[in-house]
Enzyme design. Sequence first.
Site, PDB file in Angstrom:
ATOM      1  CG  LEU A   1      -0.775   2.813  -6.468  1.00  0.00           C
ATOM      2  CD1 LEU A   1       0.211   2.814  -5.469  1.00  0.00           C
ATOM      3  CD2 LEU A   1      -1.145   4.307  -6.863  1.00  0.00           C
ATOM      4  CG  ASP A   2      -3.127   1.359  -3.291  1.00  0.00           C
ATOM      5  OD1 ASP A   2      -2.294   0.862  -2.806  1.00  0.00           O
ATOM      6  OD2 ASP A   2      -3.746   2.559  -3.747  1.00  0.00           O
ATOM      7  CD  GLU A   3      -4.447  -2.717  -9.970  1.00  0.00           C
ATOM      8  OE1 GLU A   3      -3.987  -3.507 -11.034  1.00  0.00           O
ATOM      9  OE2 GLU A   3      -4.913  -1.642 -10.713  1.00  0.00           O
TER      10      GLU A   3
END
Length: 296
Positions: free
Chosen positions: A239-241
């Site tokens: 997530l979000d990486e």
Amino acid sequence: MTANASAGLPATTKSTPESYTLTLSCADRPGIVHAVSGALAAVEGNITESQQYGSPDTGSFFMRVDFTAPGPYEATRSRIEAVAGEFGMEWELHRSGAPVRTLIMASKDGHCLNDLLFQQRAGNLPIEIPAIVSNHTDLAGLAEFYGVPFHHIPVSADTKQAAEDQLRALMAELDIELVVLARYMQILSNELCEELSGRAINIHHSFLPSFKGARPYHQAHTRGVKLIGATAHYVTADLDEGPIIEQEVIRADHSRTAARLAALGAGVEGRTLVKAVQWHAEHRVLLDGRRTIVFN
């Protein structure tokens, strides 16, 4: 009258050159640029823009070339394919300017969606938007204003799998090439993230320091941040990486209320997402593991 016609010979005609964009990556070694240039010269290609980068970290070579060529697409592709095989390249050949079929997903906040729709309507984004998908109905009016079909696909813990299957069917039906999460406040499954690898872009707030979870601008206001911003990145199961395409920050000070920070942040998010989508649609972004090479 041409010289050939006056001599009783058939007049020769030359096809109008077509514009292409070639992107490639492979293990770095001598002779790559020479081989690519030679392949394009063999089809009477004329290079109009060329950028390349050799990564010292991964030992990979990346290249993006804009060129024109008078022959048929198949002949141009065949010549490049021979060179690609010799060097073990991952490569793509695109007709320049062909709009990328893009599905936009959003929840309730419409600022990023509006920026994308406006810039596409203004001719600044080389994308075609056949559909907007949302897990709420709040943005149906905005979609109607721009004349884009709106699809409401509600999501809950119990219906997540069915909702994603419905989304897959819609993408297949519309021949979607790119998915943009324009403040879509649902986490995609790991399986769907894998299926969309390299062709799904997300936007989220990015602060120094960072604030995750609900009401990020209020958290930032409480901490008295001096910089706010946004990050556009490719979607991954982490997530979000995912690999970062574009980031932007702006200054903030003690006089900014939480509401004002949110308004400033919305503007940054929209601009950042538009840039990322533009560069992807112009085939300016190449993946280098967890990083991106952006030829902008």
